[in-house]
Design an enzyme around this catalytic site. Structure first.
Site, PDB file in Angstrom:
ATOM      1  N   LYS A  69       0.658  -1.162  -0.002  1.00 53.35           N
ATOM      2  CA  LYS A  69       0.032  -0.071  -0.018  1.00 53.35           C
ATOM      3  C   LYS A  69       0.781   1.161  -0.025  1.00 53.35           C
ATOM      4  O   LYS A  69       0.417   2.179  -0.511  1.00 53.35           O
ATOM      5  CB  LYS A  69      -0.943  -0.024   1.095  1.00 53.35           C
ATOM      6  CG  LYS A  69      -1.973  -0.957   1.098  1.00 53.35           C
ATOM      7  CD  LYS A  69      -3.050  -1.070   2.324  1.00 53.35           C
ATOM      8  CE  LYS A  69      -4.442  -1.026   2.037  1.00 53.35           C
ATOM      9  NZ  LYS A  69      -5.377  -0.902   3.019  1.00 53.35           N
ATOM     10  N   ASP A 105     -10.354   3.536   1.783  1.00 53.90           N
ATOM     11  CA  ASP A 105     -10.951   2.809   2.971  1.00 53.90           C
ATOM     12  C   ASP A 105     -11.794   3.747   3.873  1.00 53.90           C
ATOM     13  O   ASP A 105     -12.675   3.357   4.586  1.00 53.90           O
ATOM     14  CB  ASP A 105      -9.505   2.507   3.874  1.00 53.90           C
ATOM     15  CG  ASP A 105      -9.027   1.436   3.338  1.00 53.90           C
ATOM     16  OD1 ASP A 105      -9.600   0.376   2.649  1.00 53.90           O
ATOM     17  OD2 ASP A 105      -7.838   1.033   3.553  1.00 53.90           O
TER      18      ASP A 105
END
Ligand code: ATR
Length: 274
Positions: A69, A105
């Site tokens: 990520k 997210d």
């Protein structure tokens, strides 16, 4: 694109456990869209090479997960404001030879609360956030942008919470892990972002003292009803499970790659839980 059907996938190492192919496959079938979404096992040293090659073989984008990520963000040509604040990407779009990185997210976290607890009002009072990993960072950022006036942040390793608080432009007060029960009384929103409560892990040790109108949510979704959520429900608080965040964070990527905004339905939840 070469005229073939659009491809997307999730890049991770390991990747076999990912639910993303199931989620995106469900939506592709539901909408009758041409496209494929596949798991992509990419070792850390191979990420840059994979991101160069994938667009050339028909990929319109990808999700990225552990351990890529942060590196995916560094390799991107364009970084959304929120991905930059969070310091990690989970959604990439390949367009005109460039990589666009985003982090969905926080949006997924909020969309889940809005769908599962429409009465929830972020501005109604402080939030208590437990944990200081990548998920906590995205959630603190999202809560702050949703209008939560103040965030109490606690982590077993306090130093990590201090660093998270220093890196985000939000009203965050770091508290000691030993004080979470006492501080919960002030919170209108309580979020567990740690792995405590997950199958095989100890439960989160907290005595919730919130008002009955407070909302308690967990990012753990196995089990769906964690001891934390069971306690909240038993005390008359709103309790929202973590599966919805996983499903909702996938929505923006699907829409960008395949051109249709999908819905998070009970049928999808049932399929992922099976
Ligand atoms: P993610 O990116 O998914 O948030 P992470 O970076 O591994 O994952 O973070 C996991 C979180 O769970 C951390 O806040 C971690 O606390 P530490 O920073 O002190 O490690 C928390 N956590 C994991 N096991 C824990 C335990 N037994 N007690 C308290 N907190 C725990």
């Amino acid at each position: 694109m070469t005229g073939s059907i659009p491809l997307a996938g999730v890049i991770g190492w390991p990747i076999a456990h990912s639910k993303s192919p199931l989620i995106h496959g469900h939506w592709l079938a539901e909408h009758g869209l041409p496209g494929q979404y596949v798991p992509l096992a990419v070792a850390p040293d191979d990420l840059a090479g994979a991101l160069t090659m994938l667009p050339k073989v028909g990929f319109v984008g990808a999700n990225v997960t552990i351990p890529h990520k942060e590196e995916a963000l560094r390799l991107a040509d364009h970084v959304s404001a929120r991905a930059g604040r969070i310091g990690a990407a989970n959604t990439l779009v390949f367009r005109d030879g460039q990589i666009h990185a985003d982090n969905t997210d926080g949006e997924g976290f909020l969309a889940n609360l809005r769908q599962s607890a429409p009465q929830w009002q972020p501005a109604s009072g402080p939030a208590l956030v437990l944990g200081a990993g990548g998920a906590a960072r995205a959630i603190v950022d999202a809560l702050s942008h949703a209008g939560v006036p103040r965030i109490l942040l606690a982590n077993r390793t306090r130093d990590r919470a201090d660093r998270l608080a220093a890196g985000l432009d939000a009203r965050i007060d770091v508290i000691d892990w030993s004080e979470i029960s006492a501080h919960s009384g002030a919170a209108q929103t309580v979020v567990n972002t740690t792995s405590l409560g997950m199958t095989g892990q100890p439960p989160l040790d907290i005595e919730l003292a919130c008002d009955a109108g407070a909302l308690v949510t967990d990012i753990v979704y196995a089990p769906l009803e964690t001891p934390l959520l069971a306690q909240a429900r038993q005390k008359g608080m709103m309790a929202v499970d973590g599966l919805g965040m996983l499903l909702h964070q996938a929505v923006p990527g699907f829409e960008r790659w395949f051109g249709t905004r999908p819905e998070v339905t009970q049928a999808l939840r049932d399929k992922v839980l099976k």
